[in-house]
Design a protein around this motif. Sequence first.
Motif, PDB file in Angstrom:
ATOM      1  N   TRP A   1       0.826  -1.209   0.000  1.00  0.00           N
ATOM      2  CA  TRP A   1       0.000   0.000   0.000  1.00  0.00           C
ATOM      3  C   TRP A   1       0.862   1.261   0.000  1.00  0.00           C
ATOM      4  O   TRP A   1       0.331   2.361   0.164  1.00  0.00           O
ATOM      5  N   CYS A   2       2.179   1.095  -0.153  1.00  0.00           N
ATOM      6  CA  CYS A   2       3.107   2.226  -0.085  1.00  0.00           C
ATOM      7  C   CYS A   2       3.701   2.521  -1.452  1.00  0.00           C
ATOM      8  O   CYS A   2       3.985   1.602  -2.237  1.00  0.00           O
ATOM      9  N   LEU A   3       3.912   3.796  -1.722  1.00  0.00           N
ATOM     10  CA  LEU A   3       4.511   4.268  -2.963  1.00  0.00           C
ATOM     11  C   LEU A   3       5.619   5.248  -2.593  1.00  0.00           C
ATOM     12  O   LEU A   3       5.448   6.074  -1.691  1.00  0.00           O
ATOM     13  N   LEU A   4       6.747   5.156  -3.283  1.00  0.00           N
ATOM     14  CA  LEU A   4       7.889   6.037  -3.032  1.00  0.00           C
ATOM     15  C   LEU A   4       8.127   6.880  -4.267  1.00  0.00           C
ATOM     16  O   LEU A   4       8.457   6.352  -5.326  1.00  0.00           O
ATOM     17  N   ALA A   5       7.936   8.201  -4.121  1.00  0.00           N
ATOM     18  CA  ALA A   5       8.084   9.086  -5.277  1.00  0.00           C
ATOM     19  C   ALA A   5       9.542   9.318  -5.622  1.00  0.00           C
ATOM     20  O   ALA A   5       9.942   9.240  -6.783  1.00  0.00           O
ATOM     21  N   ASP A   6      10.383   9.615  -4.621  1.00  0.00           N
ATOM     22  CA  ASP A   6      11.770   9.980  -4.875  1.00  0.00           C
ATOM     23  C   ASP A   6      12.608   9.541  -3.674  1.00  0.00           C
ATOM     24  O   ASP A   6      12.147   9.633  -2.528  1.00  0.00           O
ATOM     25  N   HIS A   7      13.824   9.070  -3.923  1.00  0.00           N
ATOM     26  CA  HIS A   7      14.671   8.647  -2.820  1.00  0.00           C
ATOM     27  C   HIS A   7      15.378   9.817  -2.154  1.00  0.00           C
ATOM     28  O   HIS A   7      15.943   9.678  -1.059  1.00  0.00           O
ATOM     29  N   GLY A   8      15.381  10.986  -2.798  1.00  0.00           N
ATOM     30  CA  GLY A   8      15.987  12.167  -2.205  1.00  0.00           C
ATOM     31  C   GLY A   8      17.487  12.093  -2.045  1.00  0.00           C
ATOM     32  O   GLY A   8      18.074  12.909  -1.335  1.00  0.00           O
ATOM     33  N   GLY A   9      18.137  11.110  -2.660  1.00  0.00           N
ATOM     34  CA  GLY A   9      19.577  10.969  -2.519  1.00  0.00           C
ATOM     35  C   GLY A   9      20.018  10.475  -1.162  1.00  0.00           C
ATOM     36  O   GLY A   9      21.204  10.542  -0.828  1.00  0.00           O
ATOM     37  N   GLN A  10      19.084   9.951  -0.347  1.00  0.00           N
ATOM     38  CA  GLN A  10      19.419   9.522   1.004  1.00  0.00           C
ATOM     39  C   GLN A  10      19.710   8.022   1.018  1.00  0.00           C
ATOM     40  O   GLN A  10      18.876   7.214   0.599  1.00  0.00           O
ATOM     41  N   PRO A  11      20.880   7.636   1.507  1.00  0.00           N
ATOM     42  CA  PRO A  11      21.258   6.208   1.466  1.00  0.00           C
ATOM     43  C   PRO A  11      20.320   5.322   2.280  1.00  0.00           C
ATOM     44  O   PRO A  11      20.073   4.175   1.904  1.00  0.00           O
ATOM     45  N   ALA A  12      19.801   5.818   3.403  1.00  0.00           N
ATOM     46  CA  ALA A  12      18.884   4.994   4.204  1.00  0.00           C
ATOM     47  C   ALA A  12      17.610   4.702   3.427  1.00  0.00           C
ATOM     48  O   ALA A  12      17.068   3.586   3.471  1.00  0.00           O
TER      49      ALA A  12
END
Length: 609
Positions: free
Chosen positions: A515-526
């Motif tokens: 049920w989750c969607l990720l738009a952008d990783h934001g350059g964050q390694p975690a």
Amino acid sequence: MSLDGWNTVLVLGGIRSGKSEFAESLVAGAPAVRYVATSTAGGPEDAEWTARLAAHRARRPGSWTTEETADQPRRLADVLASAGPGETLLVDDLGGWVTVLLDPAHQPADDEATVAELAAAVRDTAARVVLVSPEVGLSLVPTTPLGRAFTDALGAANRAVADACDAVALVVAGQPVWLKPVAVPRTAEVPTRRSAAANGASGPVAAAETPLPTVLTPGTSAPATAGTGAGGDWAAPTMALPMVATGLVIQAGMELPMPDEDAGGQAVDRLGTLDVPGAGFGTLERVVTFAAATQGTANPTPWTTVRALLLHGDHTGGAAAGSVPGDSSRRAEQARAGAGPLARLAAEVGATLQVVDTPSSAPMEQEPALGGAAVESALRYGWRLAEEAADAGVQLLVLGACGAGTETAAAAVLAATAGAEAPAVLGRVYTADGQIDDAAWMVRCAAVRDALHRTRNSPRDARDVLAELGGGDVAVATGVLLGATARRVPVLLDGPVGLAAGMISRDLAGQVRHWCLLADHGGQPAVRLAADVLGLTPLLDLRLDLGEGANALAALPLLRSVLSLAAALPVRPRLGGGPDSEDEPDFTEPEPAGPGPTTTHPESGGRAG
């Protein structure tokens, strides 16, 4: 407890109206509550009053503490004034306080001055405070001088405290009605640049109105501008899970709903028939399939009702190394006031904004970040936040967080659940002037290392990870994901806290990640690592770093555009589409193009010559 946009609430009600129970429900999600009792204990000749006090005590959870102020009416103002920003107080009730105030044995020199002191303390307190008081304005005028003195004094006290409080509720027959909701901030005037031609010459800048996000009233599902009454009670039980006396039962291996995979597959097939000149939607095809599966239709529609949840909670100790003291609180208040990137973007996309204070977390390298009872309360509180959004008709939740040390807590969760090394998942630390702070980064890495060493013999189940490492914001975020899944509300994740909550939720309900969607990783390694483990491929690679929640809202218009286009385009003309045709044509078996049987009729018996 509803924590968006207000600190103080006055709950009024008549005798046996349910005002105390309603006030207690408002603070049910707080990790710790200080119950301030204002009434004197009943004597041996008043068994009924003694029984009432005993019933009140029996309702209080064991984690609550009690403070008595009956002998010193002036002390109530001191208690409120000395309470800290992380505390929650329940004062029950002002009727008992006025009774003691008028008692000649305790009466101060000036009753009105004491009431004014109390109102000033309510207005200035840094804590979250709920006050209970009898409503005497609807009752008959007492026939005795003492009775009239009491109603006059209590009525004056109620007016003064109500004026000082952020919100006021009236409970009638167990039904709360909000009399004074939190007002939406007025539209601010900000300077905008205009060209010299527009101004006639170079001169002072003009003022223009900037939209502000809709602010939600406490305990209601409707925005403050709607003028509606109270909505769903967040402390009310849910029907999605088995119930016990303490509320929700959140346990490992819960069977929560899954999206409609068939609808997602049909949406993919439908996209292949649309009349587009190029190859199609590319990576953003996943937006359509996700929306189709979560909406249960092959032709999904754009999300029109969106709510952004900003979880605010600080982590102390080495996790917060390099953070500017008080900066997270400033940003949370900025969002509540309709300023800052998150609020501005929420206004642009028409999303409601809810800023939620979560429990502060202790230094993970020295002790558990959060107590076991507080973890349970935080999980239930997050679940109820999602339930309240679902009851309000929210179609998409955007989950973000702000707080000192949130990246470190997420890194610790990843280290415990995915075997990650802290240096590999902790992003760089920047000073207030934009310089890289390697010393603070090393302190954060050491905090994670020491926390893992401290907990090396501890279990690694969801609750233990939340208690030892995750803390308040991650626990509330986990509850939000679980509650949203139970109510079939998709969640747009943004930032380490939401992804860390996704990692922990795997042990509680494996359906959550679908049920989750990720738009952008934001350059964050975690975020990159957690997304890889959860199977959430970022839709975009913009490397936005506007703050958790703001990155997702910046991408939301693009995602909506894709859904609008996919829903509106007709099928290709050669498949039967036309100007007025938007339905996929029935499939027709093509005629064979080479050697082979020319018919399937058994009486033919022949082959192509």
